[in-house]
Scaffold this motif. Structure first.
Motif, mmCIF file in Angstrom:
data_model
loop_
_atom_site.group_PDB
_atom_site.id
_atom_site.type_symbol
_atom_site.label_atom_id
_atom_site.label_comp_id
_atom_site.label_asym_id
_atom_site.label_seq_id
_atom_site.Cartn_x
_atom_site.Cartn_y
_atom_site.Cartn_z
ATOM 1 N N THR A 36 9.115 34.173 -19.435
ATOM 2 C CA THR A 36 9.840 35.270 -18.802
ATOM 3 C C THR A 36 8.987 36.515 -18.614
ATOM 4 O O THR A 36 8.858 37.042 -17.513
ATOM 5 C CB THR A 36 11.093 35.630 -19.622
ATOM 6 O OG1 THR A 36 11.930 34.473 -19.694
ATOM 7 C CG2 THR A 36 11.863 36.777 -18.997
ATOM 8 N N ARG A 41 8.386 32.336 -24.980
ATOM 9 C CA ARG A 41 8.707 33.073 -26.209
ATOM 10 C C ARG A 41 8.297 32.306 -27.461
ATOM 11 O O ARG A 41 8.583 31.122 -27.601
ATOM 12 C CB ARG A 41 10.201 33.408 -26.275
ATOM 13 C CG ARG A 41 10.600 34.445 -25.228
ATOM 14 C CD ARG A 41 11.979 34.976 -25.472
ATOM 15 N NE ARG A 41 12.042 35.804 -26.680
ATOM 16 C CZ ARG A 41 13.138 36.436 -27.078
ATOM 17 N NH1 ARG A 41 14.265 36.319 -26.400
ATOM 18 N NH2 ARG A 41 13.125 37.165 -28.174
ATOM 19 N N VAL A 273 15.198 27.621 -19.406
ATOM 20 C CA VAL A 273 15.007 28.265 -20.711
ATOM 21 C C VAL A 273 15.657 27.470 -21.832
ATOM 22 O O VAL A 273 15.490 27.819 -23.006
ATOM 23 C CB VAL A 273 15.586 29.697 -20.711
ATOM 24 C CG1 VAL A 273 14.886 30.568 -19.684
ATOM 25 C CG2 VAL A 273 17.094 29.674 -20.462
ATOM 26 N N LEU A 274 16.405 26.410 -21.498
ATOM 27 C CA LEU A 274 17.200 25.709 -22.507
ATOM 28 C C LEU A 274 16.378 25.230 -23.708
ATOM 29 O O LEU A 274 16.756 25.508 -24.858
ATOM 30 C CB LEU A 274 17.945 24.535 -21.872
ATOM 31 C CG LEU A 274 18.862 23.747 -22.817
ATOM 32 C CD1 LEU A 274 20.073 24.583 -23.213
ATOM 33 C CD2 LEU A 274 19.317 22.442 -22.176
ATOM 34 N N THR A 276 13.578 26.218 -25.075
ATOM 35 C CA THR A 276 13.067 27.297 -25.921
ATOM 36 C C THR A 276 14.202 28.084 -26.553
ATOM 37 O O THR A 276 14.135 28.466 -27.728
ATOM 38 C CB THR A 276 12.153 28.225 -25.108
ATOM 39 O OG1 THR A 276 12.841 28.646 -23.912
ATOM 40 C CG2 THR A 276 10.886 27.505 -24.698
ATOM 41 N N ARG A 277 15.249 28.329 -25.793
ATOM 42 C CA ARG A 277 16.391 29.082 -26.342
ATOM 43 C C ARG A 277 17.053 28.309 -27.473
ATOM 44 O O ARG A 277 17.389 28.884 -28.520
ATOM 45 C CB ARG A 277 17.391 29.382 -25.229
ATOM 46 C CG ARG A 277 18.614 30.163 -25.699
ATOM 47 C CD ARG A 277 19.516 30.499 -24.524
ATOM 48 N NE ARG A 277 18.885 31.468 -23.636
ATOM 49 C CZ ARG A 277 19.285 31.709 -22.392
ATOM 50 N NH1 ARG A 277 20.305 31.030 -21.880
ATOM 51 N NH2 ARG A 277 18.670 32.620 -21.662
ATOM 52 N N ARG A 280 14.837 28.502 -30.666
ATOM 53 C CA ARG A 280 14.876 29.787 -31.377
ATOM 54 C C ARG A 280 16.149 29.936 -32.202
ATOM 55 O O ARG A 280 16.164 30.668 -33.192
ATOM 56 C CB ARG A 280 14.774 30.952 -30.393
ATOM 57 C CG ARG A 280 13.441 31.076 -29.708
ATOM 58 C CD ARG A 280 13.272 32.434 -29.054
ATOM 59 N NE ARG A 280 14.376 32.813 -28.177
ATOM 60 C CZ ARG A 280 14.475 32.456 -26.912
ATOM 61 N NH1 ARG A 280 13.540 31.666 -26.371
ATOM 62 N NH2 ARG A 280 15.490 32.860 -26.173
ATOM 63 N N HIS A 281 17.202 29.250 -31.793
ATOM 64 C CA HIS A 281 18.476 29.380 -32.508
ATOM 65 C C HIS A 281 18.760 28.176 -33.412
ATOM 66 O O HIS A 281 19.880 28.036 -33.914
ATOM 67 C CB HIS A 281 19.611 29.577 -31.501
ATOM 68 C CG HIS A 281 19.541 30.906 -30.805
ATOM 69 N ND1 HIS A 281 18.852 31.086 -29.623
ATOM 70 C CD2 HIS A 281 20.040 32.114 -31.142
ATOM 71 C CE1 HIS A 281 18.947 32.357 -29.246
ATOM 72 N NE2 HIS A 281 19.661 32.998 -30.151
ATOM 73 N N THR A 338 10.489 25.815 -31.286
ATOM 74 C CA THR A 338 10.198 25.930 -29.860
ATOM 75 C C THR A 338 9.093 24.967 -29.458
ATOM 76 O O THR A 338 9.188 24.289 -28.422
ATOM 77 C CB THR A 338 9.800 27.375 -29.512
ATOM 78 O OG1 THR A 338 10.890 28.253 -29.795
ATOM 79 C CG2 THR A 338 9.421 27.500 -28.043
#
Length: 377
Positions: A36, A41, A273-274, A276-277, A280-281, A338
């Motif tokens: 991004t 990230r 982004v799925l 990596t997002r 991270r969670h 990630t």
């Protein structure tokens, strides 16, 4: 610089091939992790190199606001700024801008920065010039991406404005490209097809985009709220209209079911982004489905994240240890999860390429659908 795909194998409509660019080449199907703000990230350029990433996607909206395209241009474009030798694709910023509910007219979009509240005006011409300064290998034309569901009038307006903006954005791109060729930079520009889930509007948008003439073509305005069946039907209608000799890109798609369904219909490129997002969670992608490491059942699990995946850089660590890092809010957890999710997605795409070459794509598709069609916790 029309990009063409050298198709190496087909299995039904699914295909694998190579796209040559001034920077080199990339294999298809290809998944592009989203960087991004100039980085994926928690990861660095050397992480992406080790994983075998071939294209990174940059976000024009964020980069134009911070640190600004002029600064990135002075520092060698995104490749020099990031120290990244692979390919870069930049979106036009339209999706992010339209999510802010800007004031839109036929000229462009007016919106406020999420960073400092400053007012900005983005036009198709400005989007092309900004992306030229960012120095991506592939830039996207500015389009209008309505949420779904939307009324028929909203989708019709999006199709009309996207077509008008495509012609203006293409003219600006060609002028800027000519100006910058002496600097040793060359770019391609992709057009975008809109139309929501309406097959008639999808066909019309595709044909109007083709009339302008781009270096490659993207499917936009899907995976934004419609059902899976609606997405597949609209995608199939669009794919029938796109040139077979150029790369075809589905914007914003990265879940396993979506990937195999799109490749099944002949799509070559994806970003999302799925992976990596989720990482991270605390959610990991595995051959057995999605798993949330925050679940207490992993507290004593000494196995790797996915025994079927090798080479993601996390195999030395147990699920129990990574859960501990996650529950302790250690930044290392986000980085390692990630890494795993990006590696897993890249591996799935590599398996699809291999299955197409072997003529066994239908079996791989069934395998993925059997595991992933019903989400698991």
């Amino acid at each position: 610089m029309k990009l063409t795909i050298d198709v190496r194998a087909r299995d039904g409509a699914a295909r694998t091939g190579v796209v040559a660019t001034p920077r080199g080449e990339y294999r298809t199907p290809v998944f592009m992790p989203v960087g991004t703000r100039g980085a994926v990230r928690t990861l660095a350029a050397d992480d992406l190199e080790r994983l075998g990433v071939e294209i990174v996607l940059g976000n024009t909206y964020h980069l134009m606001l911070r640190p600004g395209e002029e600064r990135i241009d002075r520092l060698g474009g995104l490749h020099g700024f990031m120290d990244w030798s692979g390919h870069v694709l930049t979106d036009s910023g339209g999706y992010q801008i339209f999510s802010l509910e800007p004031k839109v007219d036929d000229d462009g979009a007016r919106f406020r920065s999420t960073y400092d509240g400053s007012l900005h005006h983005l036009t198709p011409e400005r989007a092309a010039v900004i992306q030229a300064a960012l120095g991506a290998d592939i830039q996207m034309v500015l389009d209008v991406c309505p949420p779904l569901p939307s009324s028929a009038d909203v989708v019709r307006t999006a199709v009309d404005r996207t077509a008008a903006w495509a012609a203006r954005g293409r003219a600006a791109f060609l002028a800027e490209r000519e100006r910058r060729l002496g600097q040793g930079r060359d770019q391609a520009q992709f057009g975008i097809v809109q139309g929501g889930t309406d097959p008639v509007l999808r066909v019309e948008s595709a044909r109007r985009t083709l009339e302008v003439g781009f270096d490659g073509y993207a499917v936009g305005g899907l995976s934004v709220g419609e059902t899976r069946d609606q997405m597949v039907e609209a995608l199939a209608t669009t794919m029938d209209e796109l040139p077979a000799d150029q790369p075809r890109y589905f914007m914003g798609l990265g879940d396993p079911v979506g990937l195999v369904e799109a490749v099944h219909l002949g799509v070559d490129m994806f970003d999302c982004v799925l992976p990596t997002r989720l990482g991270r969670h605390g959610t990991i992608l595995t051959s057995a489905g999605r798993m949330n490491l925050r679940n207490a059942r992993f507290a004593d699990d000494d196995g790797p994240l996915d025994p079927a995946l090798d080479g993601d850089g996390t195999g030395r660590y147990s699920r129990a240890y990574l859960r501990h890092l996650l529950m302790s809010d250690e930044p290392t957890a986000a980085r390692l999860l990630t890494l795993h999710n990006v590696a897993w997605t890249l591996d799935l795409v590599a398996r699809m390429r291999a299955a197409i070459e072997a003529g066994t794509f239908a079996a791989l598709r069934r395998e993925v659908l059997d595991v992933w069609a019903t989400p698991r916790s």
